[in-house]
Design a protein around this motif. Sequence first.
Motif, mmCIF file in Angstrom:
data_model
loop_
_atom_site.group_PDB
_atom_site.id
_atom_site.type_symbol
_atom_site.label_atom_id
_atom_site.label_comp_id
_atom_site.label_asym_id
_atom_site.label_seq_id
_atom_site.Cartn_x
_atom_site.Cartn_y
_atom_site.Cartn_z
ATOM 1 N N VAL A 94 -39.666 25.048 -42.182
ATOM 2 C CA VAL A 94 -38.970 25.734 -41.094
ATOM 3 C C VAL A 94 -39.902 26.008 -39.925
ATOM 4 C CG1 VAL A 94 -37.841 27.893 -40.444
ATOM 5 C CG2 VAL A 94 -37.211 26.752 -42.586
ATOM 6 N N ALA A 95 -41.102 26.510 -40.211
ATOM 7 C CA ALA A 95 -41.977 26.995 -39.142
ATOM 8 C C ALA A 95 -42.568 25.867 -38.302
ATOM 9 C CB ALA A 95 -43.101 27.838 -39.743
ATOM 10 N N LEU A 96 -42.948 24.763 -38.919
ATOM 11 C CA LEU A 96 -43.616 23.696 -38.167
ATOM 12 C C LEU A 96 -42.685 23.007 -37.165
ATOM 13 C CD1 LEU A 96 -46.281 22.287 -37.756
ATOM 14 C CD2 LEU A 96 -45.670 20.684 -39.576
ATOM 15 N N PRO A 97 -41.486 22.526 -37.570
ATOM 16 C CA PRO A 97 -40.592 21.951 -36.547
ATOM 17 C C PRO A 97 -40.180 22.967 -35.491
ATOM 18 C CG PRO A 97 -39.883 21.331 -38.756
ATOM 19 C CD PRO A 97 -40.930 22.380 -38.926
ATOM 20 N N ASN A 98 -39.988 24.222 -35.906
ATOM 21 C CA ASN A 98 -39.638 25.248 -34.925
ATOM 22 C C ASN A 98 -40.727 25.395 -33.874
ATOM 23 O OD1 ASN A 98 -38.780 28.125 -33.930
ATOM 24 N ND2 ASN A 98 -40.799 28.393 -34.836
ATOM 25 N N ALA A 99 -41.985 25.439 -34.310
ATOM 26 C CA ALA A 99 -43.082 25.607 -33.360
ATOM 27 C C ALA A 99 -43.169 24.419 -32.406
ATOM 28 C CB ALA A 99 -44.397 25.792 -34.107
ATOM 29 N N ILE A 100 -42.983 23.216 -32.929
ATOM 30 C CA ILE A 100 -43.053 22.018 -32.075
ATOM 31 C C ILE A 100 -41.929 22.020 -31.046
ATOM 32 C CG2 ILE A 100 -42.895 19.507 -32.065
ATOM 33 C CD1 ILE A 100 -44.210 19.533 -34.838
ATOM 34 N N TYR A 129 -35.637 37.126 -20.450
ATOM 35 C CA TYR A 129 -36.018 38.477 -20.860
ATOM 36 C C TYR A 129 -34.983 39.084 -21.800
ATOM 37 C CZ TYR A 129 -39.520 38.187 -17.162
ATOM 38 O OH TYR A 129 -40.580 37.807 -16.389
ATOM 39 N N VAL A 130 -33.712 38.774 -21.565
ATOM 40 C CA VAL A 130 -32.662 39.297 -22.444
ATOM 41 C C VAL A 130 -32.826 38.763 -23.857
ATOM 42 C CG1 VAL A 130 -30.188 39.163 -22.928
ATOM 43 C CG2 VAL A 130 -30.974 39.777 -20.646
ATOM 44 N N SER A 131 -33.152 37.484 -23.981
ATOM 45 C CA SER A 131 -33.315 36.901 -25.315
ATOM 46 C C SER A 131 -34.487 37.503 -26.073
ATOM 47 C CB SER A 131 -33.506 35.383 -25.200
ATOM 48 O OG SER A 131 -34.712 35.079 -24.517
ATOM 49 N N VAL A 132 -35.481 38.036 -25.335
ATOM 50 C CA VAL A 132 -36.619 38.679 -25.982
ATOM 51 C C VAL A 132 -36.323 40.139 -26.302
ATOM 52 C CG1 VAL A 132 -39.045 39.313 -25.696
ATOM 53 C CG2 VAL A 132 -38.246 37.099 -24.890
ATOM 54 N N ILE A 133 -35.565 40.803 -25.409
ATOM 55 C CA ILE A 133 -35.308 42.227 -25.565
ATOM 56 C C ILE A 133 -34.205 42.510 -26.574
ATOM 57 C CG2 ILE A 133 -34.541 44.300 -24.322
ATOM 58 C CD1 ILE A 133 -35.848 43.134 -21.829
ATOM 59 N N VAL A 134 -33.206 41.632 -26.648
ATOM 60 C CA VAL A 134 -32.069 41.859 -27.541
ATOM 61 C C VAL A 134 -32.559 42.016 -28.981
ATOM 62 C CG1 VAL A 134 -30.039 40.731 -28.550
ATOM 63 C CG2 VAL A 134 -30.379 40.714 -26.094
ATOM 64 N N PRO A 135 -32.026 42.988 -29.720
ATOM 65 C CA PRO A 135 -32.448 43.162 -31.126
ATOM 66 C C PRO A 135 -32.237 41.896 -31.939
ATOM 67 C CG PRO A 135 -31.188 45.058 -30.388
ATOM 68 C CD PRO A 135 -31.096 44.047 -29.286
ATOM 69 N N GLU A 136 -33.145 41.683 -32.851
ATOM 70 C CA GLU A 136 -33.112 40.459 -33.664
ATOM 71 C C GLU A 136 -31.853 40.378 -34.505
ATOM 72 O OE1 GLU A 136 -36.288 37.935 -36.425
ATOM 73 O OE2 GLU A 136 -36.556 40.088 -36.072
ATOM 74 N N ILE A 170 -33.988 26.493 -38.433
ATOM 75 C CA ILE A 170 -34.858 25.985 -37.368
ATOM 76 C C ILE A 170 -34.203 26.178 -36.010
ATOM 77 C CG2 ILE A 170 -35.927 23.902 -36.432
ATOM 78 C CD1 ILE A 170 -36.227 22.917 -39.331
ATOM 79 N N ALA A 171 -32.904 25.851 -35.904
ATOM 80 C CA ALA A 171 -32.213 25.996 -34.619
ATOM 81 C C ALA A 171 -32.201 27.444 -34.152
ATOM 82 C CB ALA A 171 -30.787 25.463 -34.739
ATOM 83 N N ALA A 172 -31.963 28.384 -35.071
ATOM 84 C CA ALA A 172 -31.938 29.796 -34.701
ATOM 85 C C ALA A 172 -33.321 30.286 -34.280
ATOM 86 C CB ALA A 172 -31.410 30.629 -35.865
ATOM 87 N N HIS A 173 -34.363 29.838 -34.970
ATOM 88 C CA HIS A 173 -35.720 30.246 -34.604
ATOM 89 C C HIS A 173 -36.140 29.654 -33.268
ATOM 90 C CE1 HIS A 173 -37.134 31.356 -38.959
ATOM 91 N NE2 HIS A 173 -36.076 32.037 -38.546
ATOM 92 N N VAL A 174 -35.766 28.405 -33.013
ATOM 93 C CA VAL A 174 -36.115 27.772 -31.736
ATOM 94 C C VAL A 174 -35.469 28.527 -30.581
ATOM 95 C CG1 VAL A 174 -35.802 25.697 -30.336
ATOM 96 C CG2 VAL A 174 -36.541 25.500 -32.704
ATOM 97 N N LEU A 175 -34.245 28.999 -30.785
ATOM 98 C CA LEU A 175 -33.544 29.737 -29.745
ATOM 99 C C LEU A 175 -34.328 30.962 -29.314
ATOM 100 C CD1 LEU A 175 -30.891 30.171 -28.108
ATOM 101 C CD2 LEU A 175 -30.055 31.507 -30.052
#
Length: 311
Positions: A94-100, A129-136, A170-175
């Motif tokens: 999950v983490a490697l494709p997401n990071a790329i 900024y909204v995507s960073v501020i919005v609660p996970e 992966i798609a959710a983490h990339v977002l």
Amino acid sequence: MTAPAIPAAGARRLPRGGVRPRAERWGGLVEAAFRGHAVAVYAFLYLPIVIVVLFAFNATDRRVTLWEGFSPKWFSVALGDKVVQKTLINSFIVALPNAILATVFGTMAALGLQRVPKPVRLVFDSLTYVSVIVPEIVIALSTLVMFATSFDLLQSLFGIKLGFGHPTIIAAHVLFNTSLVLLLVRARLTTMDRTLVEASYDLFAPPWRTFRQITFPQLLPSIVAGFLLSFTFSFDDYVITTFTSGPGSTTLPLFIFGQVKRGVTPETNAVATMMLAFTLAMLVAGQLLLRWQGRTRGSPTSMAGMIATER
């Protein structure tokens, strides 16, 4: 006749009678109270982590809170556990494709927003900024609803049956992580020396060659730092992964939470300690890259500083 002593520059002159004002008498106590409060807050935050790491080396075979001596045996037990190995592999899948993907998309977005009109850039900045501020939890729930609705629609229209698993995680983490990379790269772009790029254009260099030989080398440390941050956040994520995971895609954080519900063991502490060490190593590597960039380019020397510069 002896001349009167002249007080040193900046020295405070005591009032008549040699008694300090009430505000100065209480100033030391207030400062000590603030320092004690800061120490208490940091102890509350980090002391539990220290306890987890400490009891990962507990030699006990019974209760995890019963200290019976120092032993690293639980690390070998954890590394030899087939379930731990499977969940660790899932975390890397999950983490490697997401990071790329997050690094590529975030870098492309930062370069593209540099050339758009200011009103359009402000709109995209607000969305970032909204995507960073919005609660996970909100991002996780909305992603779950989007995937479930899309899968039902595809099955009803085309008969294609899709389910949750590694691709949805992966798609959710990339977002989420694309926004972090975008902020880091844009912060570097704002402090980058543009005269070299302009000189390259004056020498009739094509855009791709200018990017490859001038822009990309200056952006490389921030791109690598964004890659490491994206990898770390994806590797450690629990909330979004819980909502978007499926059968056979259990990651290491999900495994640890499942173990905790049945009771904390020294093996669980050992797995958590290894995750902590790996995460810290990744963050330290990113921080060192940014410090190297700051010394050579004169830019902010921390990830927080880069984001603050962008803001």
